[in-house]
Scaffold this motif. Structure first.
Motif, PDB file in Angstrom:
ATOM      1  N   THR A 183       0.428  -0.991  -0.154  1.00  0.00           N
ATOM      2  CA  THR A 183       0.027  -0.283  -0.047  1.00  0.00           C
ATOM      3  C   THR A 183       1.025   1.464   0.064  1.00  0.00           C
ATOM      4  O   THR A 183       0.343   2.255  -1.130  1.00  0.00           O
ATOM      5  N   PHE A 184       1.931   1.194   0.774  1.00  0.00           N
ATOM      6  CA  PHE A 184       2.748   2.278   0.800  1.00  0.00           C
ATOM      7  C   PHE A 184       3.498   2.238  -0.130  1.00  0.00           C
ATOM      8  O   PHE A 184       4.202   3.442  -0.594  1.00  0.00           O
ATOM      9  N   ARG A 185       4.283   1.341  -0.927  1.00  0.00           N
ATOM     10  CA  ARG A 185       5.089   1.109  -2.370  1.00  0.00           C
ATOM     11  C   ARG A 185       4.610   1.739  -3.558  1.00  0.00           C
ATOM     12  O   ARG A 185       5.224   2.526  -4.443  1.00  0.00           O
ATOM     13  N   LEU A 186       3.064   1.698  -3.580  1.00  0.00           N
ATOM     14  CA  LEU A 186       2.376   2.027  -5.050  1.00  0.00           C
ATOM     15  C   LEU A 186       2.247   3.164  -4.795  1.00  0.00           C
ATOM     16  O   LEU A 186       2.528   4.327  -5.490  1.00  0.00           O
ATOM     17  N   VAL A 187       2.008   3.934  -4.013  1.00  0.00           N
ATOM     18  CA  VAL A 187       1.835   5.876  -3.275  1.00  0.00           C
ATOM     19  C   VAL A 187       3.234   5.853  -3.752  1.00  0.00           C
ATOM     20  O   VAL A 187       3.181   7.349  -4.225  1.00  0.00           O
ATOM     21  N   PHE A 188       4.039   5.476  -3.006  1.00  0.00           N
ATOM     22  CA  PHE A 188       5.889   6.396  -3.196  1.00  0.00           C
ATOM     23  C   PHE A 188       6.549   6.636  -4.737  1.00  0.00           C
ATOM     24  O   PHE A 188       6.601   7.156  -5.219  1.00  0.00           O
TER      25      PHE A 188
ATOM     26  N   ALA B  13       5.745   6.015   4.314  1.00  0.00           N
ATOM     27  CA  ALA B  13       6.347   5.271   3.048  1.00  0.00           C
ATOM     28  C   ALA B  13       7.608   6.189   2.914  1.00  0.00           C
ATOM     29  O   ALA B  13       9.193   5.448   2.625  1.00  0.00           O
ATOM     30  N   ARG B  14       8.086   7.736   3.000  1.00  0.00           N
ATOM     31  CA  ARG B  14       9.422   8.055   3.080  1.00  0.00           C
ATOM     32  C   ARG B  14       9.833   7.886   4.313  1.00  0.00           C
ATOM     33  O   ARG B  14      11.048   7.900   4.554  1.00  0.00           O
ATOM     34  N   LYS B  15       9.154   7.897   5.790  1.00  0.00           N
ATOM     35  CA  LYS B  15       9.658   7.649   6.369  1.00  0.00           C
ATOM     36  C   LYS B  15      10.709   6.615   7.148  1.00  0.00           C
ATOM     37  O   LYS B  15      10.978   6.363   7.264  1.00  0.00           O
ATOM     38  N   LEU B  16      10.041   5.024   6.272  1.00  0.00           N
ATOM     39  CA  LEU B  16      10.202   3.971   6.369  1.00  0.00           C
ATOM     40  C   LEU B  16      12.109   3.677   5.141  1.00  0.00           C
ATOM     41  O   LEU B  16      12.635   2.908   6.191  1.00  0.00           O
TER      42      LEU B  16
END
Length: 229
Positions: free
Chosen positions: A151-156, A187-190
């Protein structure tokens, strides 16, 4: 073999309808123009789902075939880019679900390795040490991106790598704009956390001045000292 980068071709909005009409009629040049224009974005979006270069290329080909088979149904309600992106994402998600259902065994070692997505280097002078450093950094960024939850990867990928706006990303992924912002922040934080943990060993070799560059300087100094061989 990793997919070679394509240079996006800007298609004027007023020319998009004509391009679609010609492609629908089976004009090869129009089909080629559409593929070359959208190839980079679609590949990266598909790869963001599958995290495997070979699978991404295979699914992207399927998505193109599906899209061109149904191009006559494209009504222009959304941009061609958005329409193609949705088809590609749906194809990627279908492949991912199929893989999970089959409980696919782990890929062979040669496919398990993250591959470098080629990109043009800033310097026009071949410098093996600097090229290696850049590749190492790209490798870390790709691994960190692949490690993100889907979910985070697609947005990133959509927002940071492809540069889509919050609204475009929300429309593409069928999310609320606020959700896009929240997921991008996480996502940026990870990504930042993973890179900070691993970048130290790579930065030891930052600003390389060895190999060709070192030898060139050495020869220049020796020449000026009258010691050149």
């Amino acid at each position: 073999m990793p997919a070679m980068p394509t240079i996006p071709i800007a298609v004027p909005v007023e020319g998009e309808a004509d391009l679609v009409r010609r492609a629908t009629a089976g004009e090869a040049q129009a089909v080629r123009a559409i593929i070359r224009t959208h190839n980079q974005r679609l590949y990266r979006l598909v790869r963001a789902v599958l995290r495997n270069n070979a699978d991404a290329e295979d699914v992207l080909q399927e998505a193109y075939l599906r899209a061109f088979a149904n191009l006559g149904r494209f009504q222009g309600e959304a941009s061609l880019s958005t329409w193609l992106s949705r088809i590609a994402l749906n194809a990627a998600l279908m492949r991912l679900r199929a893989q999970k259902r089959m409980k696919r065994v782990a890929p062979a070692p040669e496919l398990a390795k993250a591959e470098i997505i080629p990109f043009p280097l800033a310097s026009s002078i071949a410098d093996p040490e600097r090229v290696m450093a850049q590749r190492q950094l790209l490798h870390l960024v790709e691994e960190a991106t692949d490690a993100l939850p889907e979910t985070f990867r697609l947005v990133f990928v959509a927002r940071v790598i492809e540069g889509l706006s919050v609204e475009e990303t929300a429309a593409l992924l069928e999310l609320a704009p606020a959700t896009v912002k929240t997921r991008l922040h996480r996502a940026r934080k990870l990504i930042r956390t993973q890179l900070e943990e691993r970048i130290g060993p790579v930065l030891v070799e930052a600003f390389p001045f060895a190999g060709v560059r070192c030898e060139r300087l050495t020869q220049a100094v020796l020449s000026k000292l009258g010691l050149a061989e």
